[in-house]
Every structure is written in C-alpha cells, then in structure tokens.
Enzyme design. Structure first.
Site, PDB file in Angstrom:
ATOM      1  CG  ASP A 109     -61.301   3.296  -8.827  1.00 43.09           C
ATOM      2  OD1 ASP A 109     -60.435   4.190  -8.775  1.00 43.09           O
ATOM      3  OD2 ASP A 109     -61.444   2.541  -9.801  1.00 43.09           O
ATOM      4  CE1 TYR A 218     -59.777   4.466 -15.706  1.00 36.32           C
ATOM      5  CE2 TYR A 218     -60.044   2.083 -15.669  1.00 36.32           C
ATOM      6  CZ  TYR A 218     -59.829   3.276 -15.007  1.00 36.32           C
ATOM      7  OH  TYR A 218     -59.654   3.279 -13.649  1.00 36.32           O
ATOM      8  CG  HIS A 273     -57.725   6.022  -5.123  1.00 37.40           C
ATOM      9  ND1 HIS A 273     -58.893   6.700  -5.432  1.00 37.40           N
ATOM     10  CD2 HIS A 273     -57.795   4.837  -5.797  1.00 37.40           C
ATOM     11  CE1 HIS A 273     -59.612   5.968  -6.260  1.00 37.40           C
ATOM     12  NE2 HIS A 273     -58.977   4.835  -6.492  1.00 37.40           N
TER      13      HIS A 273
END
Length: 297
Positions: A109, A218, A273
């Site tokens: 990730d 982010y 994921h």
C-alpha cells in the site's frame, strides 16, 4: 504451529519493540531474527501489525524490521514531511542507525509509494524491492480510478483523504465503523482480520493526530507524483517483485512496475488488497523465492 498464524507468545520470543529518533520524529519499529536485513513497510489504514502473520517465518532467514512509517501506528506524528521523498529519507535515517549497508525493501500500500522513492533515492542500498498491491503515485493505470461498480469502493478514499480537515471531522470517534467497512470493501472473503487486529488499528488511528497524519500522505500526493516523474528519468535496476491481489490490482501491478524498472517479476495473490494479512503463506513463499534465501542459508 503454522508460522503464518499469529501467536503473541511465539512472536514475543522472537521480536522486540524499539523507538529510533528524537522526540517528535521518533519511529516505532519491531525487530527480530538474524541474517540479511529486510525492512517491512505497511500502508494506510494499517501499521507494522499488518506484517504480524509473516514475520516469524521470515525471521528464520532474515533480520526483520517492521516499521511504523512517520505518522502511522506508534511513530510520532509531525505536521510535515509526508511527501514520499521526505518519508524515504526518514526511513534511510533508520536504516543508517541500524547499520544496514544493503537490505531488501518490502512495501504494501503506501509502503509501495515509499519503496519506490527509497529505491530511487538510495539505489545502491536496496538489494531487492518487493511492491505489494499499490501503484506508484504518478504511474497508476487509468483503469485504477475508473468510475465503475468494481472500482469505486476501492479508490474513492484518494479524493476524500486529500481534502483538508474534512476526513478528521467525519471519521474521528467513528474509527471502528469506518475501518470495518474499509477492510470489508477492499478485502476478499471473510475471517482474515481478527477482532484483535481491528481493535489494534482502531487504537492507533484514534490516537491524537492519527487521522491528520494518515491523510497527510494523500494531501502530499501531487508533490510525490512530481518527485516520481523526476525519479523515472532513471529506471530502477535492482530486481523488483510486483504482487497484486487477484481481487484488487492483480496484473496491473506488474504493468506499472515495468514502466519504472528493468527487472520485474509479477505475481498475483489469491486475495484482495490486504495481501500480508489475507494471504500470508503466499507472501512468505513468494518473498523467500524472490529473495533467494536458499542460496544464502
């Protein structure tokens, strides 16, 4: 006992928790085993704990360090420095403090984002690079962000977390509900996330500054993307393992890695994921094969 079944007693006999760095910039990490160094770097919304099912088996052949990147888990949560070059340099300080000249980098990730930056900035130090189910900022295939039923539950959070202030305001106090939904939406099947694991992630992201620091990765994405476009002028030469979850990025991982690296091995894990937790046996088998531990044991 299956070495990819997490048992606290067995784990504690092999690993210990440590901190590195000055107050305000401290990194929390877990270390154990012996042999060639290996750095395990998790992503959002997880911590070092995401690697717990793989670490005992890996420590039979490696000196294993699982780290909480800046702002995540029990590491300190500074207000800046979340672009991936800055994070990579902070992890470089950790590896220097550990005395590592060369090591294997394994990222999942956001750990993939950090891994590409690290390998680009310090290519002589990274022996091999394993990237698990996340694309490098600036090199994501267009279909990853497609507005379609199979993708919107997996990619919407990029836009949400990049907004100033809003994520903290909406999620704080609702960590259990939010994380439960997210793990269900991006995982495959059921039963892979134990209640105590969910409780650990809720604890970490409920901490003061937890959501601010997580969202900062982010909010720094456009800066990280610009950095990566510069890095891509020099292709990675070390061997790269690009592993996607079958119900997640799948073969897109290998396609993305080939854009920036010369020596790429692809793999598709039978899961969603959260590969280190959903398919720990697959991860251990493929990591040990890719890293060629047998030649050095």
């Amino acid at each position: 006992m299956n070495h990819t079944t997490y048992d606290e007693t067995t784990f504690a006999a092999t690993f210990e928790h440590r901190m590195q760095g000055a107050p305000g910039e401290r990194l929390h990490y877990v270390i154990g085993g012996q042999g060639t160094p290996m750095l395990l770097v998790p992503g959002w919304p997880q911590t070092w704990y995401a690697w717990r099912k793989t670490m005992v088996a890996l420590a039979e052949h490696y000196t294993v360090v699982a780290v909480d990147p800046p702002g995540l888990g029990d590491s300190d949560k500074p207000y800046g420095g979340y672009d991936t070059d800055s994070v990579a340099r902070r992890l470089h300080e950790l590896t220097q403090a550990l005395g590592w000249e060369r090591f294997d980098f394994v990222g999942h990730d956001v750990g993939v984002w950090i891994g590409y930056a690290y390998a680009s900035l310090f290519p002589q130090q990274v022996r091999r690079l394993a990237l698990l189910d996340a694309t490098v900022p600036g090199f994501a295939p267009e279909q990853m962000y497609a507005f379609e039923s199979t993708r919107i539950s997996k990619n919407w959070h990029f836009y949400f977390l990049a907004q100033p202030d809003l994520p903290e305001a909406l999620i704080s106090g609702r960590e259990h509900t939010f994380l439960s939904w997210l793990f269900h939406a991006k995982g495959a099947g059921s039963g892979w996330l134990e209640p105590q694991a969910l409780a650990e992630y809720v604890r970490c992201y409920s901490a003061p500054g937890g959501w601010r620091a997580a969202a900062a990765y982010y909010r720094a994405l456009f800066e990280s993307m610009a950095q990566n476009h510069e890095h891509a002028r020099t292709r990675l030469k070390m061997p790269v393992l690009a592993m996607g979850g079958e119900a997640a990025l799948g073969s897109m991982m290998e396609s993305m890695a080939r854009e920036v690296a010369d020596n790429v091995t692809g793999a598709i894990a039978p899961c969603g994921h959260y590969i280190p937790e959903e398919a720990p046996d697959f991860v251990v088998e493929h990591l040990l094969g890719f890293l060629e531990w047998g030649e050095r044991s």
